[in-house]
Design an enzyme around this catalytic site. Structure first.
Site, short mmCIF file in Angstrom:
data_model
loop_
_atom_site.label_atom_id
_atom_site.label_comp_id
_atom_site.label_asym_id
_atom_site.label_seq_id
_atom_site.Cartn_x
_atom_site.Cartn_y
_atom_site.Cartn_z
N LYS A 10 -1.18 -6.65 9.29
CA LYS A 10 -2.21 -7.58 8.80
C LYS A 10 -1.82 -9.05 9.03
O LYS A 10 -0.67 -9.36 9.32
CB LYS A 10 -2.45 -7.30 7.31
CG LYS A 10 -3.00 -5.90 7.04
CD LYS A 10 -3.40 -5.73 5.58
CE LYS A 10 -3.96 -4.34 5.32
NZ LYS A 10 -4.47 -4.22 3.93
N TYR A 50 -13.89 -1.59 7.30
CA TYR A 50 -13.69 -1.34 5.87
C TYR A 50 -15.00 -0.95 5.17
O TYR A 50 -15.13 -1.14 3.95
CB TYR A 50 -13.08 -2.57 5.20
CG TYR A 50 -11.57 -2.68 5.39
CD1 TYR A 50 -10.71 -1.72 4.86
CD2 TYR A 50 -11.01 -3.76 6.06
CE1 TYR A 50 -9.34 -1.83 5.01
CE2 TYR A 50 -9.63 -3.87 6.20
CZ TYR A 50 -8.80 -2.90 5.68
OH TYR A 50 -7.43 -3.00 5.81
N HIS A 116 -1.89 -1.76 6.95
CA HIS A 116 -2.85 -0.72 6.58
C HIS A 116 -2.43 0.56 7.28
O HIS A 116 -1.94 0.51 8.41
CB HIS A 116 -4.27 -1.09 7.05
CG HIS A 116 -5.22 0.07 7.02
ND1 HIS A 116 -5.85 0.46 5.86
CD2 HIS A 116 -5.60 0.96 7.97
CE1 HIS A 116 -6.60 1.54 6.13
NE2 HIS A 116 -6.46 1.85 7.40
N GLU A 127 -10.50 6.20 12.43
CA GLU A 127 -9.99 4.84 12.57
C GLU A 127 -9.34 4.60 13.94
O GLU A 127 -9.47 3.51 14.50
CB GLU A 127 -8.98 4.55 11.45
CG GLU A 127 -9.65 4.47 10.07
CD GLU A 127 -8.67 4.22 8.94
OE1 GLU A 127 -9.13 4.14 7.78
OE2 GLU A 127 -7.44 4.08 9.19
P1 CMP Z 1 -5.73 -1.10 2.78
O1 CMP Z 1 -4.84 0.08 2.86
O2 CMP Z 1 -5.90 -1.89 4.02
O3 CMP Z 1 -7.17 -0.63 2.28
C1 CMP Z 1 -8.05 -1.51 1.59
C2 CMP Z 1 -7.41 -2.81 1.23
O4 CMP Z 1 -8.06 -3.57 0.24
C3 CMP Z 1 -6.04 -2.55 0.65
O5 CMP Z 1 -5.18 -2.08 1.65
C4 CMP Z 1 -5.71 -3.90 0.05
O6 CMP Z 1 -5.08 -4.77 0.95
C5 CMP Z 1 -7.09 -4.49 -0.26
N1 CMP Z 1 -7.28 -4.73 -1.68
C6 CMP Z 1 -7.51 -5.93 -2.22
N2 CMP Z 1 -7.66 -5.83 -3.54
C7 CMP Z 1 -7.53 -4.52 -3.85
C8 CMP Z 1 -7.58 -3.79 -5.07
N3 CMP Z 1 -7.80 -4.37 -6.24
N4 CMP Z 1 -7.40 -2.44 -5.01
C9 CMP Z 1 -7.18 -1.83 -3.81
N5 CMP Z 1 -7.12 -2.49 -2.61
C10 CMP Z 1 -7.29 -3.83 -2.66
#
Ligand code: CMP
Length: 139
Positions: A10, A50, A116, A127
């Site tokens: 990221k 997303y 991620h 994905e």
């Molecule tokens: P990722 O695995 O990329 O999937 C969704 C992303 O949302 C997560 O990682 C976090 O970086 C982001 N995110 C931001 N705020 C939250 C939250 N409160 N709960 C879960 N994911 C969050």
């Protein structure tokens, strides 16, 4: 079984020049980087990727963050790659991540959490296809 999973390094991590250190974690744990490219995502691309989180309170901030700088999208291949990568990354919130995981060692916050990784084999296939064509993956 040998699986492929999608990984994204990221913007918080590319900004701090951590791509090599993160890639070393994958390779040391036996995951092979079989596809990789550095991209500046557009807002539309980040929103589409997303899309499952569209109704979540953090969706807007997540999209803003994911387009705040370049990302490195990657296909990781190996035995049980989906679960293996989740163990290498650690918990979403770095405060809950096991020591020695990427997020415990590098992440700045639950949003700027450095990487991620796909959460299931089904999502991994979806994905990987979102970012890569078969000709861009060499196993
Ligand atoms: P990722 O695995 O990329 O999937 C969704 C992303 O949302 C997560 O990682 C976090 O970086 C982001 N995110 C931001 N705020 C939250 C939250 N409160 N709960 C879960 N994911 C969050």
């Amino acid at each position: 079984a040998v699986e492929r999973t999608l990984s994204i390094i990221k913007p918080d991590a590319t900004r701090r020049n951590l791509t090599g250190k993160i890639n070393a974690r994958f390779e040391e744990k036996g995951l092979r980087i079989v596809g990789q490219k550095r991209l500046q995502l557009t807002r539309a691309q980040a929103e589409a990727f997303y899309g499952v989180h569209r109704e979540r309170s953090f969706f807007g901030e997540l999209v803003d963050f994911m387009i705040s700088g370049p990302v490195v999208v990657q296909v990781l291949e190996g035995e049980n790659a989906v679960l293996a990568n989740r163990e290498i990354m650690g918990a979403t919130n770095p405060a809950n991540a096991e020591p020695g995981t990427i997020r415990a060692d590098f992440a700045e916050s639950i949003e700027a959490n450095s990487v991620h990784g796909s959460d299931s084999l089904e999502n991994a296939n979806r994905e990987v296809s979102f970012f890569f064509s078969e000709i861009e993956i060499a196993g």
